[in-house]
Design a protein around this motif. Structure first.
Motif, PDB file in Angstrom:
ATOM      1  N   GLY A 277       0.805  -1.221   0.000  1.00 28.41           N
ATOM      2  CA  GLY A 277       0.000   0.000   0.000  1.00 28.41           C
ATOM      3  C   GLY A 277       0.832   1.261   0.000  1.00 28.41           C
ATOM      4  O   GLY A 277       0.355   2.324   0.412  1.00 28.41           O
ATOM      5  N   GLY A 278       2.084   1.136  -0.441  1.00 30.09           N
ATOM      6  CA  GLY A 278       2.963   2.300  -0.465  1.00 30.09           C
ATOM      7  C   GLY A 278       3.489   2.711   0.896  1.00 30.09           C
ATOM      8  O   GLY A 278       4.005   3.813   1.059  1.00 30.09           O
ATOM      9  N   ILE A 279       3.382   1.823   1.874  1.00 29.79           N
ATOM     10  CA  ILE A 279       3.818   2.139   3.245  1.00 29.79           C
ATOM     11  C   ILE A 279       5.103   1.387   3.571  1.00 29.79           C
ATOM     12  O   ILE A 279       5.171   0.159   3.416  1.00 29.79           O
ATOM     13  CB  ILE A 279       2.731   1.780   4.275  1.00 29.79           C
ATOM     14  CG1 ILE A 279       1.452   2.569   4.002  1.00 29.79           C
ATOM     15  CG2 ILE A 279       3.231   2.051   5.696  1.00 29.79           C
ATOM     16  CD1 ILE A 279       0.291   2.166   4.891  1.00 29.79           C
ATOM     17  N   ASN A 316       7.216   6.617  10.919  1.00 31.33           N
ATOM     18  CA  ASN A 316       6.207   5.558  10.810  1.00 31.33           C
ATOM     19  C   ASN A 316       4.821   6.123  11.106  1.00 31.33           C
ATOM     20  O   ASN A 316       4.501   6.412  12.261  1.00 31.33           O
ATOM     21  CB  ASN A 316       6.530   4.428  11.784  1.00 31.33           C
ATOM     22  CG  ASN A 316       7.899   3.820  11.531  1.00 31.33           C
ATOM     23  OD1 ASN A 316       8.244   3.523  10.392  1.00 31.33           O
ATOM     24  ND2 ASN A 316       8.684   3.649  12.584  1.00 31.33           N
ATOM     25  N   ALA A 317       4.004   6.294  10.073  1.00 32.13           N
ATOM     26  CA  ALA A 317       2.657   6.832  10.236  1.00 32.13           C
ATOM     27  C   ALA A 317       1.729   6.188   9.216  1.00 32.13           C
ATOM     28  O   ALA A 317       2.093   6.026   8.047  1.00 32.13           O
ATOM     29  CB  ALA A 317       2.649   8.338  10.088  1.00 32.13           C
ATOM     30  N   MET A 318       0.525   5.812   9.676  1.00 30.60           N
ATOM     31  CA  MET A 318      -0.471   5.183   8.804  1.00 30.60           C
ATOM     32  C   MET A 318      -1.845   5.733   9.149  1.00 30.60           C
ATOM     33  O   MET A 318      -2.133   6.018  10.316  1.00 30.60           O
ATOM     34  CB  MET A 318      -0.452   3.665   9.008  1.00 30.60           C
ATOM     35  CG  MET A 318       0.848   2.985   8.599  1.00 30.60           C
ATOM     36  SD  MET A 318       0.986   1.288   9.240  1.00 30.60           S
ATOM     37  CE  MET A 318       1.408   1.621  10.948  1.00 30.60           C
ATOM     38  N   SER A 319      -2.693   5.874   8.158  1.00 27.51           N
ATOM     39  CA  SER A 319      -4.026   6.424   8.384  1.00 27.51           C
ATOM     40  C   SER A 319      -5.062   5.310   8.434  1.00 27.51           C
ATOM     41  O   SER A 319      -4.862   4.227   7.879  1.00 27.51           O
ATOM     42  CB  SER A 319      -4.389   7.417   7.282  1.00 27.51           C
ATOM     43  OG  SER A 319      -4.444   6.775   6.026  1.00 27.51           O
ATOM     44  N   GLY A 320      -6.170   5.597   9.096  1.00 24.80           N
ATOM     45  CA  GLY A 320      -7.239   4.624   9.208  1.00 24.80           C
ATOM     46  C   GLY A 320      -8.478   5.218   9.824  1.00 24.80           C
ATOM     47  O   GLY A 320      -8.629   6.449   9.889  1.00 24.80           O
ATOM     48  N   ILE A 336      -7.911   0.689  15.513  1.00 18.53           N
ATOM     49  CA  ILE A 336      -7.981   1.510  14.300  1.00 18.53           C
ATOM     50  C   ILE A 336      -7.837   0.602  13.090  1.00 18.53           C
ATOM     51  O   ILE A 336      -6.877  -0.188  13.007  1.00 18.53           O
ATOM     52  CB  ILE A 336      -6.881   2.597  14.289  1.00 18.53           C
ATOM     53  CG1 ILE A 336      -7.066   3.550  15.461  1.00 18.53           C
ATOM     54  CG2 ILE A 336      -6.914   3.375  12.981  1.00 18.53           C
ATOM     55  CD1 ILE A 336      -6.269   3.193  16.673  1.00 18.53           C
ATOM     56  N   LYS A 337      -8.809   0.711  12.169  1.00 22.72           N
ATOM     57  CA  LYS A 337      -8.758  -0.094  10.955  1.00 22.72           C
ATOM     58  C   LYS A 337      -8.032   0.683   9.869  1.00 22.72           C
ATOM     59  O   LYS A 337      -8.489   1.746   9.426  1.00 22.72           O
ATOM     60  CB  LYS A 337     -10.165  -0.453  10.488  1.00 22.72           C
ATOM     61  CG  LYS A 337     -10.199  -1.431   9.321  1.00 22.72           C
ATOM     62  CD  LYS A 337     -11.626  -1.844   8.976  1.00 22.72           C
ATOM     63  CE  LYS A 337     -11.636  -2.882   7.871  1.00 22.72           C
ATOM     64  NZ  LYS A 337     -13.033  -3.301   7.537  1.00 22.72           N
ATOM     65  N   LEU A 338      -6.875   0.158   9.452  1.00 13.39           N
ATOM     66  CA  LEU A 338      -6.090   0.824   8.425  1.00 13.39           C
ATOM     67  C   LEU A 338      -6.748   0.664   7.052  1.00 13.39           C
ATOM     68  O   LEU A 338      -7.640  -0.171   6.867  1.00 13.39           O
ATOM     69  CB  LEU A 338      -4.673   0.241   8.391  1.00 13.39           C
ATOM     70  CG  LEU A 338      -3.865   0.319   9.692  1.00 13.39           C
ATOM     71  CD1 LEU A 338      -2.488  -0.291   9.474  1.00 13.39           C
ATOM     72  CD2 LEU A 338      -3.746   1.749  10.190  1.00 13.39           C
ATOM     73  N   GLU A 339      -6.274   1.440   6.097  1.00  8.14           N
ATOM     74  CA  GLU A 339      -6.815   1.348   4.749  1.00  8.14           C
ATOM     75  C   GLU A 339      -6.557  -0.012   4.129  1.00  8.14           C
ATOM     76  O   GLU A 339      -7.281  -0.461   3.234  1.00  8.14           O
ATOM     77  CB  GLU A 339      -6.221   2.461   3.882  1.00  8.14           C
ATOM     78  CG  GLU A 339      -6.673   3.852   4.338  1.00  8.14           C
ATOM     79  CD  GLU A 339      -5.956   4.976   3.614  1.00  8.14           C
ATOM     80  OE1 GLU A 339      -5.123   4.668   2.733  1.00  8.14           O
ATOM     81  OE2 GLU A 339      -6.231   6.143   3.928  1.00  8.14           O
TER      82      GLU A 339
END
Length: 380
Positions: A277-279, A316-320, A336-339
């Motif tokens: 996912g590009g992370i 290190n950061a991820m959205s959800g 938290i449910k990530l994309e």
């Protein structure tokens, strides 16, 4: 000097090359028919150590304890205690005593008589028995309950009677098989600290079997995590928690988030992991993984931060999306449910009573953590 987590006492003979183990399991195997309960296990425990055998049901921990107590014999290998090979020595002649989960108190005997039972069996003089019993009652703070029967005591008090009876004969080693399993949560927590203090006062070696991770983490100097009759990792509680050596240990001890991916780069400065996912996640942890290989980053919930805005100062950061919230009083747990669909668990201490702008369900969120917060584990 930096340490992984807090330490209870500066006691670590296992790091002293000149220290001699007090208890030795060398190449021990135990078979019941075709079933291998303990598989070629080697383990060394030191004098005055509080040692925990931790694992799920059927992992072999109780079998190991029973072999040390003499209730089971080894199929292969040897067990040595204080330099003496235990082969062929019956339980009643071994310098150990065992405290069972059920306590096994005699219901028709008073507390005093329960404690005195083993001493009478050994032929100790009456006056010595009386002195020893009173000493044990004082030690476990039950002086005023000596005349009562077990059914007249609370669960915690019965546990103390069983403990007093176990140590009355002054064994070299006290074996505890799920000793606190019958107690409620609050009493269990209180008794854990009492056992720790008692072990220090007596100067004995304690070996406890438990499936309760928190119990082992609280009481033990070192923990052996077991699975299928083998030891997966032996380390201090902080090392087990902060630096697990395998995915099994990381997942078994406490809560953990696991991110699987492909190693982008790995060098002495750290490891970068592509989780899709590009992370890409970055860890300062140095491991033996190589670029192109599969690996996992494991990180504990309390090391993850939750915010509405993307943090500017972390690698290190991820959205959800906020999926679940559990308010536990002393802390709040967020899911938290990530994309990508993965659920990340984060926890935060409730340091203040009133929150001005609390998170709620369906909020768009960011989860982030520092590069020194997680551990990289290679494929097993």
């Amino acid at each position: 000097m930096k340490s992984l987590g807090s330490i209870r006492r500066s006691f670590e003979p296992w790091n002293d090359p000149d220290a001699k183990p007090y208890i030795r399991f060398d190449g021990v195997t135990k078979k019941f028919g075709d079933f291998v309960a303990v598989d070629d296990l080697t383990l060394h425990i030191y004098h005055r150590e509080f040692f925990a055998l931790l694992g799920g049901s059927g992992c072999g921990k109780s079998t190991l304890l029973r072999m040390l107590a003499g209730f089971e014999s080894t199929s292969e290998g040897s067990i040595t205690l204080d330099g003496e090979n235990m082969a062929g020595i019956p339980p009643y002649r071994r310098p150990v005593n065992m405290m069972f989960q059920s306590y096994a108190l005699f219901p028709h005997m008073s507390v005093e008589k329960n404690i005195a039972f083993g001493l009478k069996q050994d032929g100790m003089a009456r006056s010595e028995i009386d002195d020893r019993v009173q000493s044990m009652l004082k030690l476990v703070k039950l002086e005023q309950f000596g005349k009562r029967k077990p059914h007249q005591l609370s669960g915690g008090q019965r546990q103390r009677v069983a403990l007093a009876r176990s140590i009355a004969k002054r064994p070299k080693v006290l074996l505890l098989d799920e000793p606190l399993g019958a107690l409620d949560k609050k009493l269990r927590e209180e008794t854990q600290f009492e056992l720790m203090d008692l072990q220090q006062d007596l100067g004995l070696t304690f070996v406890v079997v438990t499936h309760d991770q928190e119990e082992a983490m609280t009481m033990a100097d070192r923990i052996a995590v077991m699975n299928y009759g083998r030891i997966i990792q032996i380390a201090t509680p902080a090392e087990i928690y902060e630096a697990p050596n395998s995915r099994f240990v990381a997942d078994f001890i406490g809560d953990v988030n696991i991110f699987d991916g492909t190693v982008v780069s790995a060098d002495p400065t750290g490891t970068e992991l592509d989780i899709g996912g590009g992370i890409a996640l970055r860890s300062d942890n140095q491991t033996n993984v190589k670029a192109g290989g599969k690996a996992s980053l494991v990180i504990r919930p309390e090391k993850i931060r939750v915010s509405r805005e993307k943090p500017a100062d972390t690698a290190n950061a991820m959205s959800g999306e906020m999926w679940d919230i559990a308010y536990l009083g002393d802390m709040t747990v967020y899911h938290i449910k990530l994309e990508s669909g993965q659920i990340v668990k984060a926890s935060s201490l409730n340091a203040v009573r009133i929150v001005a702008d609390p998170f709620t369900y369906d909020d768009r969120m960011w989860v982030s953590f520092d590069t020194d917060g997680g551990v990289i584990l290679g494929e097993e």
